[in-house]
Write a protein that holds these residues in place. Structure first.
Motif, PDB file in Angstrom:
ATOM      1  N   VAL A 161      26.609 -32.719  12.045  1.00 38.91           N
ATOM      2  CA  VAL A 161      26.766 -31.356  12.057  1.00 38.91           C
ATOM      3  C   VAL A 161      28.132 -30.800  10.814  1.00 38.91           C
ATOM      4  N   ALA A 162      29.462 -31.397  11.373  1.00 41.63           N
ATOM      5  CA  ALA A 162      30.468 -31.132  10.234  1.00 41.63           C
ATOM      6  C   ALA A 162      30.195 -30.564   9.289  1.00 41.63           C
ATOM      7  N   ILE A 163      29.353 -31.773   8.614  1.00 39.68           N
ATOM      8  CA  ILE A 163      29.086 -32.094   7.125  1.00 39.68           C
ATOM      9  C   ILE A 163      28.363 -30.500   6.896  1.00 39.68           C
ATOM     10  N   LEU A 164      27.655 -30.755   7.101  1.00 39.05           N
ATOM     11  CA  LEU A 164      26.621 -29.479   6.936  1.00 39.05           C
ATOM     12  C   LEU A 164      27.457 -28.049   7.292  1.00 39.05           C
ATOM     13  N   LYS A 165      28.299 -27.660   8.093  1.00 37.37           N
ATOM     14  CA  LYS A 165      28.288 -26.714   8.182  1.00 37.37           C
ATOM     15  C   LYS A 165      29.635 -26.928   7.738  1.00 37.37           C
ATOM     16  N   LYS A 166      30.687 -27.502   6.588  1.00 37.07           N
ATOM     17  CA  LYS A 166      31.560 -27.457   5.737  1.00 37.07           C
ATOM     18  C   LYS A 166      30.912 -27.293   4.649  1.00 37.07           C
ATOM     19  N   CYS A 167      30.012 -27.754   4.434  1.00 35.38           N
ATOM     20  CA  CYS A 167      29.704 -28.021   3.456  1.00 35.38           C
ATOM     21  C   CYS A 167      28.242 -27.579   2.470  1.00 35.38           C
ATOM     22  N   ASN A 168      28.824 -26.182   1.389  1.00 36.02           N
ATOM     23  CA  ASN A 168      27.343 -25.461   1.368  1.00 36.02           C
ATOM     24  C   ASN A 168      26.058 -26.319   0.464  1.00 36.02           C
ATOM     25  N   LEU A 169      25.223 -26.429   1.326  1.00 37.44           N
ATOM     26  CA  LEU A 169      24.505 -27.593   0.986  1.00 37.44           C
ATOM     27  C   LEU A 169      22.864 -26.878   1.033  1.00 37.44           C
ATOM     28  N   SER A 170      22.499 -25.957   1.753  1.00 41.76           N
ATOM     29  CA  SER A 170      21.267 -25.219   2.317  1.00 41.76           C
ATOM     30  C   SER A 170      21.217 -24.597   0.424  1.00 41.76           C
TER      31      SER A 170
ATOM     32  N   SER B 214      18.244 -37.592  12.833  1.00 47.07           N
ATOM     33  CA  SER B 214      18.458 -36.652  12.007  1.00 47.07           C
ATOM     34  C   SER B 214      18.806 -35.551  12.374  1.00 47.07           C
ATOM     35  N   VAL B 215      20.550 -35.124  11.973  1.00 44.66           N
ATOM     36  CA  VAL B 215      20.270 -33.702  12.216  1.00 44.66           C
ATOM     37  C   VAL B 215      19.964 -33.000  10.862  1.00 44.66           C
ATOM     38  N   VAL B 216      19.760 -33.271   9.735  1.00 41.71           N
ATOM     39  CA  VAL B 216      18.938 -32.274   8.914  1.00 41.71           C
ATOM     40  C   VAL B 216      17.404 -32.336   9.865  1.00 41.71           C
ATOM     41  N   CYS B 217      16.909 -33.678  10.115  1.00 42.82           N
ATOM     42  CA  CYS B 217      15.428 -33.303  10.482  1.00 42.82           C
ATOM     43  C   CYS B 217      15.438 -32.255  11.609  1.00 42.82           C
ATOM     44  N   LYS B 218      16.312 -32.093  12.114  1.00 45.15           N
ATOM     45  CA  LYS B 218      16.290 -31.173  13.721  1.00 45.15           C
ATOM     46  C   LYS B 218      16.620 -29.552  13.152  1.00 45.15           C
ATOM     47  N   VAL B 219      17.328 -29.639  11.591  1.00 43.65           N
ATOM     48  CA  VAL B 219      17.213 -28.244  11.425  1.00 43.65           C
ATOM     49  C   VAL B 219      15.780 -27.993  10.707  1.00 43.65           C
ATOM     50  N   LEU B 220      15.255 -28.540  10.542  1.00 43.97           N
ATOM     51  CA  LEU B 220      13.745 -28.692   9.908  1.00 43.97           C
ATOM     52  C   LEU B 220      12.733 -28.206  11.025  1.00 43.97           C
TER      53      LEU B 220
END
Length: 284
Positions: free
Chosen positions: A136-145, A192-198
């Motif tokens: 999650v830290a990577i998704l928070k710190k990097c603007n990958l939206s 996957s954290v990304v899949c959780k966002v989905l």
């Protein structure tokens, strides 16, 4: 002194400085915990002495034989967790009550960078990553939206998921009874954290739709916003107190579904989702 020796001394000094700063930070943290009060102090102690995950070093297989090798223990757990799943029959599905059918439907969902950023900002940083090793830290710190939005929208439009999003790291958590019995453990899956966002974005759309058409009854407390086991208990206590004061009898029945999420009949679930208005690409 040769240049390479100077570099070596500089590197050693840097490492020592980091270690010193680390000790100072640890001491400062412990001092803050001591002055924060007993609640924070005992919480810190419990975290230090209690292991959240305890993988057994010895287990019994189906034949009652002792298993000690890690890869064999993993295989025993895999067989145990797989055994609870039931093969769904392919006979005719039951007929649903026609009054339950919602004529309107939710079929299209548009993913936006704002939605993705909002969900990521609400996620806990200490959440463990899944098989894709993206924390999650990577998704928070990097603007990958923007990139994530494109991937999610493509996944939705094609009704497919990347293989890593369908894979989980499974950890056995001890429940009760003998620690030698694999049936006394329950599986915790890290996906996957990304899949959780989905998933969180889709769930929000579905929940809003079902709430607008009152598909979810007011008696449902779990998995509903602003409702929980606490609101459920408060409502029950209020009802019980009312009947008690009126000298009316009270019957309470507690039911617990064994391995409920492992035994969901998929075909019946899809049938009911279609009935309540979840159709098109969303259902696919």
């Amino acid at each position: 002194m040769p240049a390479h020796n100077t570099k070596f001394l500089d590197r050693s000094f840097t490492i020592q400085a980091v270690l010193n700063e680390n000790r100072k930070a640890r001491t400062t943290y412990e001092q803050e915990i001591l002055h924060a009060g007993p609640k924070e102090f005992y919480s810190c102690i419990r975290q230090q002495v209690t292991s959240k995950v305890s993988i057994p070093t010895i287990l019994l297989n189906k034949q009652g034989q002792t298993v000690t090798q890690p890869h064999k223990i993993a295989r025993v757990f895999a067989e145990q967790f797989a055994s609870v799943f039931q093969t769904e029959p392919h006979d005719q599905l039951p007929t649903l009550d026609p009054t339950l059918r919602v004529e309107d439907s939710i079929e299209e969902i548009l993913f936006t960078p704002d939605q993705v950023n909002r969900v990521i900002s609400e996620m806990k940083t200490d959440t463990s990553p899944g098989p894709d090793d993206i924390p999650v830290a990577i998704l928070k710190k990097c603007n990958l939206s923007h990139y994530l939005t494109t991937i999610m929208q493509t996944s939705y439009e094609t009704s497919t998921l990347p293989d890593l999003w369908k894979t989980a790291l499974v950890t056995p958590i001890f429940k009760n009874g003998s620690k030698l019995e694999p049936s006394n453990y329950r599986p915790i899956s890290l996906t996957s954290v990304v899949c959780k966002v989905l998933e969180k974005i889709i769930v929000k759309h579905i929940r809003n739709f079902l709430s607008n058409y009152k598909v979810i009854p007011i008696q449902q407390h779990c998995f509903c916003p602003h409702r929980s086991t606490i609101s459920n208990l408060l409502l029950c206590l209020s009802s019980w107190t009312k009947y008690f004061n009126e000298r009316e009898p009270i019957d309470v029945i507690y039911l617990d579904y064994e391995k409920a999420f492992d035994k969901v009949p998929t075909r019946e679930l899809l049938q009911k989702l279609e009935c309540v208005g979840i159709r098109g690409k969303l259902l696919a």
